[in-house]
Design a protein around this motif. Structure first.
Motif, PDB file in Angstrom:
ATOM      1  N   ASP A 167       0.822  -1.220   0.000  1.00  0.00           N
ATOM      2  CA  ASP A 167       0.000   0.000   0.000  1.00  0.00           C
ATOM      3  C   ASP A 167       0.853   1.266   0.000  1.00  0.00           C
ATOM      4  N   GLN A 168       2.042   1.149   0.586  1.00  0.00           N
ATOM      5  CA  GLN A 168       2.905   2.338   0.679  1.00  0.00           C
ATOM      6  C   GLN A 168       4.309   2.017   0.177  1.00  0.00           C
ATOM      7  N   CYS A 169       4.984   3.062  -0.307  1.00  0.00           N
ATOM      8  CA  CYS A 169       6.363   2.891  -0.774  1.00  0.00           C
ATOM      9  C   CYS A 169       7.317   2.807   0.422  1.00  0.00           C
ATOM     10  N   PHE A 170       8.559   2.448   0.147  1.00  0.00           N
ATOM     11  CA  PHE A 170       9.585   2.343   1.198  1.00  0.00           C
ATOM     12  C   PHE A 170      10.599   3.465   1.044  1.00  0.00           C
ATOM     13  N   GLU A 171      11.004   4.030   2.177  1.00  0.00           N
ATOM     14  CA  GLU A 171      11.990   5.113   2.132  1.00  0.00           C
ATOM     15  C   GLU A 171      13.412   4.583   1.989  1.00  0.00           C
ATOM     16  N   GLN A 172      13.611   3.321   2.362  1.00  0.00           N
ATOM     17  CA  GLN A 172      14.932   2.698   2.244  1.00  0.00           C
ATOM     18  C   GLN A 172      14.751   1.248   1.777  1.00  0.00           C
ATOM     19  N   ILE A 173      15.591   0.838   0.836  1.00  0.00           N
ATOM     20  CA  ILE A 173      15.588  -0.566   0.390  1.00  0.00           C
ATOM     21  C   ILE A 173      17.007  -1.092   0.532  1.00  0.00           C
ATOM     22  N   THR A 174      17.143  -2.211   1.224  1.00  0.00           N
ATOM     23  CA  THR A 174      18.464  -2.792   1.414  1.00  0.00           C
ATOM     24  C   THR A 174      18.496  -4.216   0.877  1.00  0.00           C
ATOM     25  N   SER A 175      19.697  -4.712   0.608  1.00  0.00           N
ATOM     26  CA  SER A 175      19.875  -6.129   0.279  1.00  0.00           C
ATOM     27  C   SER A 175      21.310  -6.501   0.586  1.00  0.00           C
ATOM     28  N   ARG A 176      21.513  -7.776   0.875  1.00  0.00           N
ATOM     29  CA  ARG A 176      22.847  -8.230   1.255  1.00  0.00           C
ATOM     30  C   ARG A 176      23.427  -9.169   0.203  1.00  0.00           C
ATOM     31  N   ALA A 177      22.611 -10.030  -0.343  1.00  0.00           N
ATOM     32  CA  ALA A 177      23.133 -10.998  -1.316  1.00  0.00           C
ATOM     33  C   ALA A 177      22.043 -11.322  -2.320  1.00  0.00           C
ATOM     34  N   PHE A 178      21.404 -10.286  -2.820  1.00  0.00           N
ATOM     35  CA  PHE A 178      20.218 -10.502  -3.655  1.00  0.00           C
ATOM     36  C   PHE A 178      20.567 -10.656  -5.138  1.00  0.00           C
ATOM     37  N   ALA A 179      21.155  -9.636  -5.738  1.00  0.00           N
ATOM     38  CA  ALA A 179      21.415  -9.670  -7.179  1.00  0.00           C
ATOM     39  C   ALA A 179      22.407  -8.565  -7.530  1.00  0.00           C
ATOM     40  N   GLU A 180      22.805  -8.529  -8.800  1.00  0.00           N
ATOM     41  CA  GLU A 180      23.631  -7.416  -9.288  1.00  0.00           C
ATOM     42  C   GLU A 180      22.891  -6.097  -9.049  1.00  0.00           C
ATOM     43  N   THR A 229      13.095  -3.356  -8.147  1.00  0.00           N
ATOM     44  CA  THR A 229      12.507  -2.747  -6.943  1.00  0.00           C
ATOM     45  C   THR A 229      12.116  -1.287  -7.117  1.00  0.00           C
ATOM     46  N   LYS A 230      12.329  -0.708  -8.292  1.00  0.00           N
ATOM     47  CA  LYS A 230      12.114   0.745  -8.411  1.00  0.00           C
ATOM     48  C   LYS A 230      10.663   1.147  -8.148  1.00  0.00           C
ATOM     49  N   HIS A 231       9.701   0.223  -8.360  1.00  0.00           N
ATOM     50  CA  HIS A 231       8.286   0.540  -8.078  1.00  0.00           C
ATOM     51  C   HIS A 231       7.994   0.595  -6.580  1.00  0.00           C
ATOM     52  N   LEU A 232       8.959   0.160  -5.766  1.00  0.00           N
ATOM     53  CA  LEU A 232       8.747   0.095  -4.313  1.00  0.00           C
ATOM     54  C   LEU A 232       9.389   1.248  -3.552  1.00  0.00           C
ATOM     55  N   LEU A 233      10.285   1.995  -4.223  1.00  0.00           N
ATOM     56  CA  LEU A 233      11.041   3.061  -3.548  1.00  0.00           C
ATOM     57  C   LEU A 233      10.282   4.382  -3.600  1.00  0.00           C
ATOM     58  N   CYS A 234      10.203   5.065  -2.444  1.00  0.00           N
ATOM     59  CA  CYS A 234       9.592   6.403  -2.416  1.00  0.00           C
ATOM     60  C   CYS A 234      10.428   7.371  -3.265  1.00  0.00           C
ATOM     61  N   ASP A 235       9.810   8.469  -3.664  1.00  0.00           N
ATOM     62  CA  ASP A 235      10.489   9.435  -4.544  1.00  0.00           C
ATOM     63  C   ASP A 235      11.794   9.951  -3.958  1.00  0.00           C
ATOM     64  N   ASN A 236      11.827  10.184  -2.659  1.00  0.00           N
ATOM     65  CA  ASN A 236      13.053  10.710  -2.029  1.00  0.00           C
ATOM     66  C   ASN A 236      13.827   9.602  -1.323  1.00  0.00           C
ATOM     67  N   GLY A 237      13.526   8.356  -1.672  1.00  0.00           N
ATOM     68  CA  GLY A 237      14.126   7.222  -0.972  1.00  0.00           C
ATOM     69  C   GLY A 237      15.534   6.897  -1.441  1.00  0.00           C
ATOM     70  N   SER A 238      16.161   5.938  -0.759  1.00  0.00           N
ATOM     71  CA  SER A 238      17.521   5.552  -1.146  1.00  0.00           C
ATOM     72  C   SER A 238      17.721   4.050  -0.970  1.00  0.00           C
ATOM     73  N   TYR A 239      18.653   3.520  -1.765  1.00  0.00           N
ATOM     74  CA  TYR A 239      19.068   2.125  -1.661  1.00  0.00           C
ATOM     75  C   TYR A 239      20.297   2.039  -0.766  1.00  0.00           C
ATOM     76  N   LEU A 240      20.352   0.976   0.018  1.00  0.00           N
ATOM     77  CA  LEU A 240      21.491   0.728   0.899  1.00  0.00           C
ATOM     78  C   LEU A 240      21.920  -0.716   0.622  1.00  0.00           C
ATOM     79  N   LEU A 241      22.844  -0.891  -0.318  1.00  0.00           N
ATOM     80  CA  LEU A 241      23.168  -2.231  -0.812  1.00  0.00           C
ATOM     81  C   LEU A 241      24.523  -2.698  -0.290  1.00  0.00           C
ATOM     82  N   MET A 242      24.519  -3.867   0.331  1.00  0.00           N
ATOM     83  CA  MET A 242      25.748  -4.447   0.879  1.00  0.00           C
ATOM     84  C   MET A 242      26.423  -5.286  -0.200  1.00  0.00           C
ATOM     85  N   LYS A 243      27.709  -5.026  -0.406  1.00  0.00           N
ATOM     86  CA  LYS A 243      28.459  -5.746  -1.439  1.00  0.00           C
ATOM     87  C   LYS A 243      29.788  -6.228  -0.868  1.00  0.00           C
ATOM     88  N   GLY A 244      30.376  -7.200  -1.525  1.00  0.00           N
ATOM     89  CA  GLY A 244      31.675  -7.726  -1.101  1.00  0.00           C
ATOM     90  C   GLY A 244      32.805  -6.876  -1.627  1.00  0.00           C
TER      91      GLY A 244
END
Length: 202
Positions: free
Chosen positions: A131-144, A152-167
């Motif tokens: 029902d609502q967008c997310f202000e932050q989207i994170t992942s640890r071992a999901f995909a490139e 996931t772009k349909h899930l992020l709020c307009d002023n939101g940010s991604y926080l992606l964990m990488k090796g």
């Protein structure tokens, strides 16, 4: 002692764990290891490695988490989402995975640890329509990175940010539509290099 390892590792990252936090984190890790025997949630089979490679690794991003809702995509056993929900009880955290047994485990962990701020979703991310967008989207071992952003772009709020964990390998993909900050992270007692990408649509 396992609790000392957790607390001293957290302290090296300027995180002071209180008794409730360290207790819940270790209880959560014990659940992962117990369920691992049947569900194969993780390659890690002992508490010491689990503290280093699961708990401390997930704690390394906590200082970057802002207020507002957070979605952990491809959460698996709940890393880093469940760790974040333990550390930030005021934050609304959703953990999403397509694998039913992993979601079953996360739901069990939510109940056992009384995590009222946690929602578990068993769905493909591209089909997820909350029902609502997310202000932050994170992942640890999901995909490139590109794939994660596209799915996931349909899930992020307009002023939101991604926080992606990488090796240690940072993608060389062209991300022209995004503003990217690369943070190099040192996880105590873990020799591998870690990077953390903070990404905002430009």
């Amino acid at each position: 002692m396992i609790e000392e390892l957790l607390k001293s590792g957290a302290k090296k990252m300027n995180i002071e764990l209180d008794e409730s936090q360290s207790s819940k984190l270790l209880q959560y890790l014990e659940l992962i290891i117990k369920w691992n025997k049947t569900y194969n949630l993780s390659a890690i089979r002992n508490l010491e490695e689990g503290v280093k490679r699961h708990l401390l690794d997930s704690l390394s991003v906590v200082s970057y988490i802002k207020s507002g809702s957070l979605l952990d995509v491809g959460a698996g056993a709940g890393l880093p989402g469940i760790v974040i929900s333990i550390m930030k009880p005021e934050l609304s955290v959703t953990v999403l995975d397509t694998v039913g047994k992993k979601c079953h485990f996360m739901q069990f962990a939510k109940t056992q640890l009384a995590l009222k701020n946690l929602t578990v979703v068993n769905q493909r991310v591209e089909n997820y329509q909350p029902d609502q967008c997310f202000e932050q989207i994170t992942s640890r071992a999901f995909a490139e990175v590109n794939k994660t952003l596209n799915l996931t772009k349909h899930l992020l709020c307009d002023n939101g940010s991604y926080l992606l964990m990488k090796g240690n390998r940072i993608t060389n993909e062209s991300l022209n539509d995004y503003e990217i900050k690369v943070h190099q992270i040192t996880v105590p007692y873990v020799s591998d290099q870690r990077h953390f990408l903070e990404i905002k649509p430009s």
